[in-house]
Design an enzyme around this catalytic site. Structure first.
Site, short mmCIF file in Angstrom:
data_model
loop_
_atom_site.label_atom_id
_atom_site.label_comp_id
_atom_site.label_asym_id
_atom_site.label_seq_id
_atom_site.Cartn_x
_atom_site.Cartn_y
_atom_site.Cartn_z
N ASN A 10 0.89 -1.17 0.00
CA ASN A 10 0.00 0.00 0.00
C ASN A 10 0.92 1.21 0.00
O ASN A 10 1.48 1.56 1.03
CB ASN A 10 -0.90 -0.02 1.25
CG ASN A 10 -1.72 1.24 1.38
OD1 ASN A 10 -1.74 2.09 0.48
ND2 ASN A 10 -2.41 1.39 2.51
N TRP A 11 1.05 1.81 -1.18
CA TRP A 11 1.99 2.93 -1.29
C TRP A 11 1.49 4.17 -0.56
O TRP A 11 2.25 5.13 -0.38
CB TRP A 11 2.22 3.28 -2.77
CG TRP A 11 3.01 2.25 -3.53
CD1 TRP A 11 3.50 1.06 -3.07
CD2 TRP A 11 3.42 2.34 -4.91
NE1 TRP A 11 4.18 0.40 -4.08
CE2 TRP A 11 4.14 1.16 -5.21
CE3 TRP A 11 3.22 3.29 -5.91
CZ2 TRP A 11 4.68 0.91 -6.49
CZ3 TRP A 11 3.76 3.05 -7.18
CH2 TRP A 11 4.49 1.88 -7.46
N LYS A 12 0.21 4.19 -0.19
CA LYS A 12 -0.40 5.38 0.43
C LYS A 12 -0.13 6.59 -0.48
O LYS A 12 -0.08 6.43 -1.70
CB LYS A 12 0.12 5.57 1.86
CG LYS A 12 -0.07 4.28 2.68
CD LYS A 12 0.08 4.44 4.15
CE LYS A 12 -0.15 3.10 4.85
NZ LYS A 12 -0.12 3.19 6.30
N HIS A 96 -9.54 1.32 5.00
CA HIS A 96 -8.26 1.53 5.68
C HIS A 96 -8.47 2.47 6.87
O HIS A 96 -9.25 3.42 6.78
CB HIS A 96 -7.22 2.11 4.72
CG HIS A 96 -5.84 2.03 5.28
ND1 HIS A 96 -5.38 2.94 6.21
CD2 HIS A 96 -4.85 1.13 5.09
CE1 HIS A 96 -4.15 2.59 6.56
NE2 HIS A 96 -3.81 1.50 5.89
N GLU A 98 -6.77 4.81 7.97
CA GLU A 98 -6.50 6.23 7.70
C GLU A 98 -7.72 6.90 7.06
O GLU A 98 -7.97 8.09 7.28
CB GLU A 98 -5.25 6.36 6.81
CG GLU A 98 -3.99 6.10 7.63
CD GLU A 98 -2.82 5.50 6.87
OE1 GLU A 98 -2.81 5.56 5.63
OE2 GLU A 98 -1.90 4.97 7.53
N GLU A 168 -5.38 -4.82 10.56
CA GLU A 168 -4.38 -3.77 10.71
C GLU A 168 -4.63 -3.01 12.01
O GLU A 168 -5.40 -2.06 12.04
CB GLU A 168 -4.47 -2.79 9.53
CG GLU A 168 -4.17 -3.40 8.19
CD GLU A 168 -3.55 -2.40 7.21
OE1 GLU A 168 -2.65 -2.81 6.49
OE2 GLU A 168 -3.94 -1.22 7.22
N GLY A 174 2.60 2.29 10.84
CA GLY A 174 3.56 3.37 10.69
C GLY A 174 4.26 3.76 11.98
O GLY A 174 4.93 4.78 12.06
N SER A 213 3.49 -2.16 10.30
CA SER A 213 4.93 -2.23 10.52
C SER A 213 5.54 -3.59 10.16
O SER A 213 6.45 -4.06 10.85
CB SER A 213 5.27 -1.83 11.96
OG SER A 213 4.89 -0.47 12.20
N GLY A 234 2.82 -1.14 4.24
CA GLY A 234 2.88 0.29 3.97
C GLY A 234 4.30 0.72 3.66
O GLY A 234 4.83 0.51 2.56
N GLY A 235 4.95 1.35 4.64
CA GLY A 235 6.27 1.94 4.44
C GLY A 235 7.27 1.04 3.75
O GLY A 235 7.99 1.47 2.83
P1 13P Z 1 3.02 0.38 7.70
O1 13P Z 1 3.51 -0.92 7.09
O2 13P Z 1 3.73 1.58 7.19
O3 13P Z 1 2.92 0.29 9.17
O4 13P Z 1 1.50 0.56 7.15
C1 13P Z 1 0.61 -0.51 7.22
C2 13P Z 1 -0.59 -0.16 6.45
O5 13P Z 1 -1.33 0.74 6.83
C3 13P Z 1 -0.86 -0.90 5.21
O6 13P Z 1 -2.12 -0.62 4.70
#
Ligand code: 13P
Length: 252
Positions: A10-12, A96, A98, A168, A174, A213, A234-235
């Site tokens: 997930n590149w966000k 998600h 967020e 999640e 994050g 994470s 994510g990251g």
């Molecule tokens: P991180 O891997 O950056 O913690 O993010 C997880 C995430 O929200 C994937 O959708």
């Protein structure tokens, strides 16, 4: 039942035409077609065209990060499921945390997005997660069951047969705080049990991936848990080496 492991990045809200090109090229160089697992990247809407072209004919599938609950019409700024299909998307993230927290998406709205995705033939990646306060109050499972139940109420348990669940925990996203493998496994098992009480066949085949994470260094331990069928990353998905190592850890 043997479930095919699944890892999605997930590149966000990250990337640019230049960095996307480099990242995808590095991923495609190393991801083999012979993998036992399935892989995807969920990119920002403006880059769907670019990344769709880069991925054409490869073993890496394309996903989006959000979808409108509406089919078409006067919804400024929204993107319809049919538009995602136009760019050969296979997956779309819905719910998600967020979006739930920063865009006030309710369980009911997430359920409508889930329905719009499925109606168009996309595979929804339905995110469920509790906040730290909810976990500390002992409400983890009730919160997750409430989020899931909204989708079951709207679409029935059979709708999960072509969906992926992503657990999640909000406190792990994050933050560098990963759920311990046993802690995540306990939640995944409880989610599968909840679905099994409604349809054991759907539950047995349902992929439940973990996000929060996940890194090259902890992926293998997480994915070794019996009810953890991969990850939503994510990251670490923005770094080709890290993401490839995570994909490798799922390829078991
Ligand atoms: P991180 O891997 O950056 O913690 O993010 C997880 C995430 O929200 C994937 O959708």
């Amino acid at each position: 039942m043997r479930r095919q492991p699944f890892v999605a990045g997930n590149w966000k809200m990250n990337g640019s035409c230049v960095t996307n090109q480099k990242l995808v090229a590095e991923l495609l160089e190393s991801l083999g077609d012979s993998s036992a697992a399935a892989f995807a990247v969920c990119v920002p809407h403006p880059y769907l065209d670019q990344v769709s072209r880069l991925l054409a004919g490869s073993c890496l599938a394309l996903g989006a990060q959000d979808v409108s609950p509406h089919e078409s019409g006067a919804y400024t700024g929204e993107v319809a499921a049919s538009m995602l299909l136009d760019f050969a998307c296979r997956y779309v993230i819905v719910g998600h945390s967020e979006r739930r927290s920063m865009h006030a998406e309710s369980d009911a709205l997430v359920a409508r997005k889930f329905g719009a995705a499925r109606a168009a033939g996309l595979v929804p990646l339905l995110c469920l997660g509790e906040t730290l306060a909810e976990r500390q109050a002992g409400d983890t499972l009730p919160v997750l069951f409430r989020q899931l139940q909204a989708v079951l109420d709207a679409h029935g348990v059979a709708a999960l047969a072509d969906a992926v669940l992503a657990y999640e925990p909000v406190w792990a996203i994050g933050t560098g705080l990963t759920a311990a493998p046993e802690q995540a496994q306990a939640v995944h098992q409880a989610l599968r049990q909840y679905v099994a009480e409604r349809d054991p066949g759907v539950a047995a085949g349902l992929r439940i991936v973990y996000g929060g994470s996940v890194k090259a260094g902890n992926a293998a331990q997480l994915f070794a848990q019996p009810d953890i069928d991969g990850g939503l990353i994510g990251g670490a998905s923005l770094d080709a080496k890290e993401f490839l190592a995570i994909c490798q850890a799922a390829n078991i």
